[in-house]
Design a protein around this motif. Structure first.
Motif, PDB file in Angstrom:
ATOM      1  N   PHE A 124      -5.222   3.728  -2.536  1.00  0.00           N
ATOM      2  CA  PHE A 124      -3.809   3.447  -2.283  1.00  0.00           C
ATOM      3  C   PHE A 124      -3.346   2.231  -3.083  1.00  0.00           C
ATOM      4  N   LEU A 125      -4.112   1.145  -3.005  1.00  0.00           N
ATOM      5  CA  LEU A 125      -3.753  -0.073  -3.719  1.00  0.00           C
ATOM      6  C   LEU A 125      -3.748   0.144  -5.231  1.00  0.00           C
ATOM      7  N   ALA A 126      -4.722   0.908  -5.717  1.00  0.00           N
ATOM      8  CA  ALA A 126      -4.806   1.179  -7.150  1.00  0.00           C
ATOM      9  C   ALA A 126      -3.575   1.950  -7.634  1.00  0.00           C
ATOM     10  N   LEU A 127      -3.152   2.901  -6.832  1.00  0.00           N
ATOM     11  CA  LEU A 127      -1.997   3.717  -7.201  1.00  0.00           C
ATOM     12  C   LEU A 127      -0.713   2.881  -7.231  1.00  0.00           C
ATOM     13  N   VAL A 128      -0.520   2.049  -6.211  1.00  0.00           N
ATOM     14  CA  VAL A 128       0.677   1.201  -6.178  1.00  0.00           C
ATOM     15  C   VAL A 128       0.628   0.173  -7.310  1.00  0.00           C
ATOM     16  N   HIS A 129      -0.547  -0.388  -7.559  1.00  0.00           N
ATOM     17  CA  HIS A 129      -0.710  -1.342  -8.662  1.00  0.00           C
ATOM     18  C   HIS A 129      -0.292  -0.684  -9.977  1.00  0.00           C
ATOM     19  N   ALA A 179       1.859  -4.191  -1.114  1.00  0.00           N
ATOM     20  CA  ALA A 179       2.020  -2.860  -1.703  1.00  0.00           C
ATOM     21  C   ALA A 179       3.088  -2.060  -0.945  1.00  0.00           C
ATOM     22  N   GLU A 180       3.032  -2.107   0.375  1.00  0.00           N
ATOM     23  CA  GLU A 180       4.011  -1.390   1.184  1.00  0.00           C
ATOM     24  C   GLU A 180       5.419  -1.947   0.954  1.00  0.00           C
ATOM     25  N   LYS A 181       5.501  -3.260   0.856  1.00  0.00           N
ATOM     26  CA  LYS A 181       6.800  -3.905   0.606  1.00  0.00           C
ATOM     27  C   LYS A 181       7.355  -3.471  -0.746  1.00  0.00           C
ATOM     28  N   TRP A 182       6.471  -3.402  -1.765  1.00  0.00           N
ATOM     29  CA  TRP A 182       6.916  -2.994  -3.093  1.00  0.00           C
ATOM     30  C   TRP A 182       7.455  -1.571  -3.050  1.00  0.00           C
ATOM     31  N   LEU A 183       6.760  -0.679  -2.373  1.00  0.00           N
ATOM     32  CA  LEU A 183       7.187   0.708  -2.295  1.00  0.00           C
ATOM     33  C   LEU A 183       8.544   0.856  -1.601  1.00  0.00           C
ATOM     34  N   LYS A 184       8.762   0.033  -0.583  1.00  0.00           N
ATOM     35  CA  LYS A 184      10.014   0.132   0.182  1.00  0.00           C
ATOM     36  C   LYS A 184      11.200  -0.522  -0.516  1.00  0.00           C
ATOM     37  N   SER A 185      10.908  -1.431  -1.443  1.00  0.00           N
ATOM     38  CA  SER A 185      11.995  -2.150  -2.107  1.00  0.00           C
ATOM     39  C   SER A 185      12.177  -1.771  -3.579  1.00  0.00           C
ATOM     40  N   ASN A 186      11.410  -0.773  -4.041  1.00  0.00           N
ATOM     41  CA  ASN A 186      11.512  -0.361  -5.440  1.00  0.00           C
ATOM     42  C   ASN A 186      11.626   1.156  -5.555  1.00  0.00           C
ATOM     43  N   THR A 187      12.306   1.576  -6.599  1.00  0.00           N
ATOM     44  CA  THR A 187      12.310   2.984  -6.972  1.00  0.00           C
ATOM     45  C   THR A 187      11.535   3.080  -8.287  1.00  0.00           C
ATOM     46  N   TYR A 188      11.012   4.267  -8.582  1.00  0.00           N
ATOM     47  CA  TYR A 188      10.279   4.441  -9.830  1.00  0.00           C
ATOM     48  C   TYR A 188      10.426   5.882 -10.303  1.00  0.00           C
ATOM     49  N   THR A 189      10.285   6.056 -11.597  1.00  0.00           N
ATOM     50  CA  THR A 189      10.412   7.393 -12.179  1.00  0.00           C
ATOM     51  C   THR A 189       9.061   7.952 -12.619  1.00  0.00           C
ATOM     52  N   THR A 190       8.003   7.188 -12.419  1.00  0.00           N
ATOM     53  CA  THR A 190       6.660   7.615 -12.813  1.00  0.00           C
ATOM     54  C   THR A 190       6.248   8.890 -12.084  1.00  0.00           C
ATOM     55  N   THR A 191       5.707   9.816 -12.822  1.00  0.00           N
ATOM     56  CA  THR A 191       5.182  11.048 -12.225  1.00  0.00           C
ATOM     57  C   THR A 191       3.739  10.812 -11.782  1.00  0.00           C
ATOM     58  N   ILE A 192       3.467  11.059 -10.512  1.00  0.00           N
ATOM     59  CA  ILE A 192       2.109  10.920  -9.985  1.00  0.00           C
ATOM     60  C   ILE A 192       1.449  12.292 -10.026  1.00  0.00           C
ATOM     61  N   LEU A 193       0.326  12.366 -10.732  1.00  0.00           N
ATOM     62  CA  LEU A 193      -0.371  13.637 -10.913  1.00  0.00           C
ATOM     63  C   LEU A 193      -1.718  13.629 -10.201  1.00  0.00           C
ATOM     64  N   LYS A 194      -2.118  14.778  -9.691  1.00  0.00           N
ATOM     65  CA  LYS A 194      -3.422  14.908  -9.027  1.00  0.00           C
ATOM     66  C   LYS A 194      -4.490  15.253 -10.066  1.00  0.00           C
ATOM     67  N   TRP A 195      -5.527  14.431 -10.134  1.00  0.00           N
ATOM     68  CA  TRP A 195      -6.640  14.711 -11.034  1.00  0.00           C
ATOM     69  C   TRP A 195      -7.500  15.816 -10.426  1.00  0.00           C
ATOM     70  N   GLN A 196      -7.728  16.886 -11.181  1.00  0.00           N
ATOM     71  CA  GLN A 196      -8.474  18.045 -10.696  1.00  0.00           C
ATOM     72  C   GLN A 196      -9.971  17.871 -11.005  1.00  0.00           C
ATOM     73  N   THR A 197     -10.661  17.184 -10.130  1.00  0.00           N
ATOM     74  CA  THR A 197     -12.068  16.849 -10.361  1.00  0.00           C
ATOM     75  C   THR A 197     -12.935  18.088 -10.548  1.00  0.00           C
ATOM     76  N   ARG A 198     -12.670  19.119  -9.792  1.00  0.00           N
ATOM     77  CA  ARG A 198     -13.488  20.333  -9.871  1.00  0.00           C
ATOM     78  C   ARG A 198     -13.438  20.965 -11.268  1.00  0.00           C
ATOM     79  N   ASP A 199     -12.278  20.896 -11.904  1.00  0.00           N
ATOM     80  CA  ASP A 199     -12.117  21.518 -13.220  1.00  0.00           C
ATOM     81  C   ASP A 199     -12.403  20.568 -14.381  1.00  0.00           C
ATOM     82  N   TRP A 200     -12.098  19.272 -14.186  1.00  0.00           N
ATOM     83  CA  TRP A 200     -12.138  18.323 -15.300  1.00  0.00           C
ATOM     84  C   TRP A 200     -13.284  17.315 -15.232  1.00  0.00           C
TER      85      TRP A 200
END
Length: 210
Positions: A124-129, A179-200
């Motif tokens: 969670f922290l890594a993603l928000v960072h 991290a929670e405060k940042w999420l609640k007070s910021n908007t972002y346009t970054t696309t969050i993608l799921k890494w497909q470990t089984r395939d990649w």
């Protein structure tokens, strides 16, 4: 008879990371440590420089293509992106997280270790960072995570862990609050993608401690 050249040992992941002048000292730091990463160098200067870098640049064979590209489905990966991951020894235990360039594996940020953490909290922290860093840089790169739980927490803008707060993880909970405060007070346009470990295969930010 020629004198044996001295060696210097770098321990990136071990009981006490650092540079050691003898194999005996190095061995003490890596014995019994799951996922230990270490390597010998011919000079102290080389070793000290390596310690500040990414262990994957020295231990894995250098190649123009990262190891993860061996996947049959590699054409699906958006290589111009960043990837994040966490590692935790125990549950709870010593936790750290980092972000890397997906295509090169070059480390962008790394925090920890933190005591009494969990892998999910680290993810969670890594993603928000990563989100905060990309916004600060004005970057439109997507970000990969292999954790559905962390992605869910980010979407809800709140961590939902049963981890108990105590004197040993006070700093960690302070980071979560930020991290929670940042999420609640910021908007972002970054696309969050799921890494497909089984395939990649493992996500490029993986610490290699499984």
């Amino acid at each position: 008879m020629s004198k044996k050249k001295p060696k210097f040992y770098v321990v990136w992941s071990g009981h006490e990371p650092g540079v050691y002048k003898t194999w005996k000292e190095c061995k003490k730091q890596v014995d019994g440590y799951t996922g230990a990463r270490y390597k010998s160098f011919g000079s102290l200067a080389e070793a000290e420089d390596a310690l500040l870098g990414n262990s994957f640049d020295y231990i894995q064979k250098k190649d123009s293509k990262p190891k993860a590209r061996i996947s049959k489905s590699n054409t699906d990966v958006v290589w111009k992106s960043i990837s994040v991951d966490a590692a935790c020894s125990g549950n709870p235990g010593k936790m750290e997280y980092r972000g890397v360039e997906t295509d090169t594996g070059k480390q962008i940020f790394h925090l920890g270790p933190f005591m009494k953490g969990t892998n999910n909290v680290g993810e969670f922290l890594a993603l928000v960072h990563g989100l905060a860093l990309l916004k600060k840089q004005g970057s439109d790169l997507p970000i990969y995570s292999d954790s559905k739980i962390a992605m869910g927490w980010v979407a809800k803008k709140k961590m939902n862990s049963k981890l108990q707060r105590g004197p040993n993880n006070k700093t960690l909970f302070e980071l979560v609050a930020r991290a929670e405060k940042w999420l609640k007070s910021n908007t972002y346009t970054t696309t969050i993608l799921k890494w497909q470990t089984r395939d990649w295969g493992e996500i490029p930010a993986d610490f290699g401690r499984k």
